[in-house]
Design a protein around this motif. Structure first.
Motif: not given
Lengths: 417, 102
Positions: A90-101
């Motif tokens: 879990n602590n190495a799982f990738f992070v992907r967001y489109h929006l900053a909020g």
């Protein structure tokens, strides 16, 4: 750009080797490793010079250091060492967001609203109600960003220039979406199911990140509203307290911090469905999202078969007499893997690798093959996964404007000394 | 979720930083090249960190950077004044453009 000169010469070298079909030029390639997230070191085309120079390892709260692509919105890639086990921590799982909020949500405050013109009644659920009122189920499944490996496209295409780590495999625990929808009652005219998370844009005019699925995919028994990942609550950056899990489909549909589900009788028309996340029609053999097909393009849907060698780095030297240990992971959209084959003669002949334990048809599957070394010289190691439907990895990139579905066969250059 | 109501670019910049969370301090280390047009290009930070620009270099020509700027304005609603588009695109092409395109 600290590395531009080195990267440029390296690119020419790799391009030259790929084209020449001879191994004569391999020798100078020794010192390729060392740069954070270099895909050249993994036997692929290199990500853009600017991306390679700018990225670094950085730990978001609750995460180990990941490869920073962008800080805001946060886009962080999993380094290759975490793919040496079939389950991604879990602590190495990738992070992907489109929006900053991206709000911090307290589990006690969270509510999931179910509505739309094709449900019998509108409902809302708390996290406790989801856990108490529905059967809990688990699925082991790969979550892979549609644009994983976009940075390897040649020519490059704009976007988040991902290397190989915009993906992960986890045991997801939650409740079936179809059970939730059954409580609300799905009408006969239901066409799509629309999902919205709690994340939001900074600008009022920026389209909110909202995605839809064909109703039959939403009602599939493997589609979950998950609140646990690998036996723990979801990390904040991966959708706490609950997210959608759509095994086999690319990550864009796996809405994080899920707060709204709407069953509708007409196609969802927002930017993220009508314009973004599309592939040219007919270029890939993946299934069509029929209610969303346009003249020239259609939404990306399921993942293509793929593999990743995790045990070797391009440019490495192997002492003659010691075997080349080829190990890695393979995955597809849910048919399951039929085979992973390895070649050391530029694809003239292929040897079957041993497959690891089957953790389910949506999971990473490990593979391993030990290849003896008898002579000194250069060796190109390739791996090719094939699914149970016969789908296999491509030799040449299927180029497309948004940089999706990269499953080109990896070519690692080693030297037996 | 649609929740933000942002009246102007100035306040939007402040809010965006507040929302960014823990990576905010790190983000300030990302510096765009000092060259004419940089001040105009810094409007981009209202919505995203500028490492998006380095990441997408150096392979876009003028048409590529123009398409990116237009996408930000037309698809994502970036409040960039019309007269600022050309200086921003020129700055990106000159400093982060495909070498042959300069």
């Amino acid at each position: 750009m600290k590395n531009s000169v080195v990267s440029e010469s390296r690119r020419r070298l790799l391009a030259g080797m790929a084209g020449a079909g001879t191994l004569a030029a391999v020798a100078p390639l020794r010192a390729m490793a060392g740069e954070v997230g270099s895909t050249g070191a993994l036997g692929f085309a290199e990500i853009p010079d600017g991306a390679l120079a700018e990225q670094l390892l950085y730990a978001l709260p609750g995460k180990v250091p990941l490869i920073k692509k962008t800080y805001r919105p946060p886009n962080f890639e999993t380094p290759i060492e975490y793919f040496r086990t079939p389950i991604t921590p879990n602590n190495a799982f990738f992070v992907r967001y489109h929006l900053a909020g991206i709000p911090e949500i307290k589990a006690a405050d969270w509510k999931l609203a179910v509505g739309g013109d094709s449900v019998g009644q509108e409902l809302a659920f708390t996290l406790d109600q989801l856990k108490k009122d529905f059967e809990a189920v688990e699925v082991t499944a790969v979550c892979q960003c549609s644009g994983n490996r976009r940075g390897l496209f040649e020519p490059h295409v704009p976007g988040v220039e991902w290397g190989v780590g915009a993906m992960g495999n986890a045991v997801w625990r939650g409740v079936r979406l179809k059970d939730i929808l059954a409580k609300a009652g799905v009408k006969g005219d239901a066409l799509e199911v629309v999902f919205d998370g709690a994340d939001h844009a900074v600008m009022d005019k920026t389209p909110d990140f909202v995605k839809s699925l064909p109703v039959e995919v939403a009602l599939d028994e493997n589609t979950l509203v998950a609140f646990e990942m690998n036996g723990q609550p979801l990390p904040h950056w991966n959708g706490f307290p609950a997210r959608l899990v759509v095994p086999g489909w690319t990550g864009t549909y796996w809405i994080k911090q899920l707060v709204s589900i709407r069953v509708i009788s007409k196609p969802e028309g927002n930017f993220w469905m009508s314009t973004a996340y599309r592939v040219p029609r007919g270029k890939f053999k993946t299934p069509s999202f029929k209610s969303q097909v346009a003249t020239a393009n259609e939404p990306i849907t399921t993942m293509v078969v793929n593999s990743l060698i995790t045990s070797l780095q391009s440019g490495a030297q192997i002492a003659r007499g010691k075997p080349i240990e080829v190990k890695g992971i393979a995955w597809d959209s849910g048919a399951g893997l039929a085979s992973v084959e390895v070649s050391t003669d530029l694809g003239t002949s292929w040897q079957r690798a041993k497959l690891g334990r089957d953790l389910g048809r949506f999971s990473f599957r490990e593979f391993a093959l030990s290849i003896p070394t008898r002579e000194r010289g250069s060796v190109v190691v390739m791996a090719r996964a094939t699914s149970r439907t016969g789908e296999t990895q491509v030799e040449q990139l299927i180029h497309n404007p948004a940089g999706y579905h990269h499953n080109v066969i990896q070519r690692l250059y080693l030297e037996v000394v | 979720m649609k929740t933000a109501r942002i009246p102007s670019l100035a306040t939007a910049g402040v809010l965006a930083w507040a929302l960014a969370g823990a990576a905010t301090a790190q983000e300030s280390k990302v510096v765009l090249k000092d060259a004419p047009g940089r001040d105009k290009a810094m409007q981009c930070v209202a919505c995203h960190s500028v490492d998006y620009i380095q990441m997408n270099s150096a392979f876009l020509d003028k048409a590529g950077w123009t398409a990116s700027a237009n996408k930000m304005i037309n698809a994502f609603g970036a409040p960039i004044a019309k007269e600022d588009v050309e200086p921003i695109v020129n700055y990106l092409v000159q400093n982060y453009g495909k070498p042959a395109a300069k």
